[in-house]
Design a protein around this motif. Structure first.
Motif, PDB file in Angstrom:
ATOM      1  N   ASP A   1      -3.791 -17.368 -10.682  1.00 44.74           N
ATOM      2  CA  ASP A   1      -2.912 -17.103  -9.542  1.00 44.74           C
ATOM      3  C   ASP A   1      -1.551 -17.764  -9.759  1.00 44.74           C
ATOM      4  O   ASP A   1      -1.299 -18.373 -10.792  1.00 44.74           O
ATOM      5  N   SER A   2      -0.692 -17.657  -8.754  1.00 46.40           N
ATOM      6  CA  SER A   2       0.684 -18.136  -8.900  1.00 46.40           C
ATOM      7  C   SER A   2       0.809 -19.657  -8.938  1.00 46.40           C
ATOM      8  O   SER A   2       1.882 -20.170  -9.237  1.00 46.40           O
TER       9      SER A   2
ATOM     10  N   GLU B   1       1.631  -8.927 -14.484  1.00 45.36           N
ATOM     11  CA  GLU B   1       1.058  -9.007 -13.145  1.00 45.36           C
ATOM     12  C   GLU B   1      -0.282  -8.281 -13.180  1.00 45.36           C
ATOM     13  O   GLU B   1      -0.415  -7.231 -13.807  1.00 45.36           O
TER      14      GLU B   1
ATOM     15  N   ASP C   1      -2.077  -7.644 -10.223  1.00 44.23           N
ATOM     16  CA  ASP C   1      -2.389  -7.329  -8.829  1.00 44.23           C
ATOM     17  C   ASP C   1      -3.263  -6.091  -8.702  1.00 44.23           C
ATOM     18  O   ASP C   1      -4.179  -6.053  -7.886  1.00 44.23           O
TER      19      ASP C   1
ATOM     20  N   PHE D   1       2.629 -11.635 -20.915  1.00 49.23           N
ATOM     21  CA  PHE D   1       2.446 -11.936 -19.500  1.00 49.23           C
ATOM     22  C   PHE D   1       2.514 -10.645 -18.709  1.00 49.23           C
ATOM     23  O   PHE D   1       3.327  -9.781 -19.003  1.00 49.23           O
TER      24      PHE D   1
ATOM     25  N   ASP E   1      -1.461 -11.631  -5.889  1.00 49.10           N
ATOM     26  CA  ASP E   1      -1.182 -12.969  -6.423  1.00 49.10           C
ATOM     27  C   ASP E   1      -1.969 -13.264  -7.702  1.00 49.10           C
ATOM     28  O   ASP E   1      -2.389 -14.383  -7.939  1.00 49.10           O
ATOM     29  N   SER E   2      -2.180 -12.251  -8.510  1.00 47.98           N
ATOM     30  CA  SER E   2      -2.912 -12.435  -9.769  1.00 47.98           C
ATOM     31  C   SER E   2      -2.005 -12.139 -10.943  1.00 47.98           C
ATOM     32  O   SER E   2      -1.251 -11.161 -10.936  1.00 47.98           O
ATOM     33  N   ARG E   3      -2.083 -12.987 -11.933  1.00 52.29           N
ATOM     34  CA  ARG E   3      -1.326 -12.808 -13.164  1.00 52.29           C
ATOM     35  C   ARG E   3      -2.279 -12.875 -14.339  1.00 52.29           C
ATOM     36  O   ARG E   3      -3.351 -13.473 -14.254  1.00 52.29           O
TER      37      ARG E   3
ATOM     38  N   GLU F   1       2.689 -19.712 -16.326  1.00 55.51           N
ATOM     39  CA  GLU F   1       2.341 -18.722 -17.359  1.00 55.51           C
ATOM     40  C   GLU F   1       2.404 -19.299 -18.766  1.00 55.51           C
ATOM     41  O   GLU F   1       1.530 -19.040 -19.595  1.00 55.51           O
TER      42      GLU F   1
END
Length: 166
Positions: free
Chosen positions: A77-78, A51, A53, A49, A59-61, A82
């Motif tokens: 996104d959030s 981030e 961004d 996992f 707000d992107s993962r 995950e």
């Protein structure tokens, strides 16, 4: 919402790219290069996992799984979980395994339309539709039957086609 699904080989060649937001081809290529640059520089023992961004905006993962010579990557996104996304990658890979019997990179390259049919049964418009590989396989088999039936339909009756060959 899922923003993108990517399957990239270990040399950085994209084998599947599915973006659920409109992006120009140049922007898509830039994002693929960015994702691959991050993935190939990560150690094997770190989390799947991260981030995203800096690559996909705020707000992107990103979650990924490395199988043999392929990286399976989901960008979201959030609003998505995950662990659920990691499980969705597993469902995708299990479905590919059932479809191709021990899937490899060549199966993905030479069966591009079936690969898209599978991902379209799992995700539509960035929303998860199906999480059961059995149900996805059933739908893909139904699509294959319909394609085979439509390929066997002739627009010219056999009597007319026999008459033309005389």
């Amino acid at each position: 919402m899922i923003k993108a699904v990517l399957v990239i080989n270990t040399q950085g060649k994209p084998r599947l790219t599915k973006f659920y937001d409109f992006l120009t081809v140049e922007k898509q290529q830039e994002l693929i290069r960015g994702v691959f640059g991050v993935l190939c520089s990560r150690a094997e023992k770190v989390s799947n996992f991260m981030e995203a961004d800096s690559i996909f905006g705020p707000d992107s993962r990103l979650v990924y799984k490395h199988y043999a010579t392929l990286y399976f990557v989901f960008v979201f996104d959030s609003s998505e979980n995950e662990l659920a996304m990691l499980d969705l990658i597993q469902v995708f890979v299990e479905t590919l395994d059932k479809c191709f019997r021990n899937v490899c990179e060549l199966d993905i390259v030479f069966n591009y339309s079936k690969l898209h049919a599978i991902i379209d049964e799992i995700i539509s418009g960035g929303q998860v539709l199906e999480t059961s590989s059995i149900e996805v396989m059933r739908a893909v088999e139904e699509i294959s039957k319909l394609e085979a039936a439509s390929n066997s339909i002739s627009l010219v009756p056999k009597t007319v086609s026999g008459w033309r060959s005389r």
